[in-house]
Design a protein around this motif. Sequence first.
Motif: not given
Length: 314
Positions: A87-92, A120-126
């Motif tokens: 969900a955070l990824r879609a929001d970002l 945060v680095v590997l599952d969100l930003l990447g």
Amino acid sequence: MARGKYTVNEVEERTGVPATTLRQWERRYGLPMPERSDSGYRLYGDDDLGDIRAMKAHVADGVPASRAAAMVKERAQPAAGPRPIAALRADLVAALVELDDDRSDRVLSEAHALHTVEAVVLDLLGPAMVDLGTLWHDGKIATTTEHFASSYVNGRLRALLALAGGQRGGPCVIVACAPLDQHELGALMLAVILRRQGYQVYFVGANTPVEDLATMARDVQPFAVMISASSKDAIHQLVAKRHHLEGIAPVLALGGYGFNAEPALAERVGGRYLGASVPEALERLAAEVRKHGATGAHVERRAQADSDLQGARE
Ligand code: B12
């Protein structure tokens, strides 16, 4: 019975939101997501109407459309624990597409409060970068938007790298990108995680000439040189200059998008492909560290060189 009963024009009449805006919201934010009739026409249900009205009200209050969509979706979900990374990824991604760095900061603050730096680095930003790459590749966002997002993520990763500290006691690693390769975010992610695991990391970054990398390695005596390559062209640069890489360090590790697509090319460079996922790669690297028992040797050699230099200055 089908849930959808209103056509897009009927929804426009009932909500006052133009059909073009409805289609835009659907494409950009996945809200509303109407059913389709057999002949492919959009059919909206009463729930969709409720979402559209809520969305319209938020937008009228000055909330950016992407945030409004996220708020409506959150309300639609039963209250649960911390927001998952997806969900955070879609929001970002939505915030970066809107060129909204304040909101991106807020999403990342939330992510750091709930998840580990590794996640945060590997599952969100990447994955967010991969999402943005797909949007760019499909012509849905401009090159300027992709550059804005890359530059934002780069800044956040560099801050994390600095926060992870120098780790001067750990095994020494140089992380670089292949010649002519401007893609440094993956390598930067790797560098952040390496530092957090206690490695002493020299992050050299994009477009590194192989000759200079060899010179640097003679100076800092790394245990491993890790090179990222995102395309075949970049890998061909490494193959052409492989003689400079021979014996550069006990471990020459290769990775990145280009090698992930064709791991066998690592042999042609004279190095080892450590895997597509960073945790997997780090496990293999740690096994090499244990096998070579090299930590001490390299760290001591470096310490000796430092103290020789100090002696020469005194
Ligand atoms: C951001 C981006 C850019 C930015 C880079 C900004 C920057 N400072 O890094 C810019 C705008 C510069 C750029 C330029 C180009 N890009 Co570009 N770009 C991307 C994009 C969208 C994201 C890259 C990224 O950050 N990925 C996320 C990271 C996390 O993934 P990763 O790099 O694979 O890294 C992970 C692992 O592989 C691993 N890893 C990485 N390195 C290493 C090393 C080791 C040793 C190990 C163990 C592990 C490891 O760790 C990471 C974390 O999991 C991708 C799309 C995509 N799907 O990736 C295209 C993409 C890589 N680009 C592509 C292209 C074609 C280009 C251009 C040629 C476009 C053009 N026509 O100008 C130029 C080339 C410039 C150059 N000379 O390098 C193609 C490459 C296709 C190919 N394989 O040939 C892609 C795949 C887009 C596409 N679908 O077409 N790009």
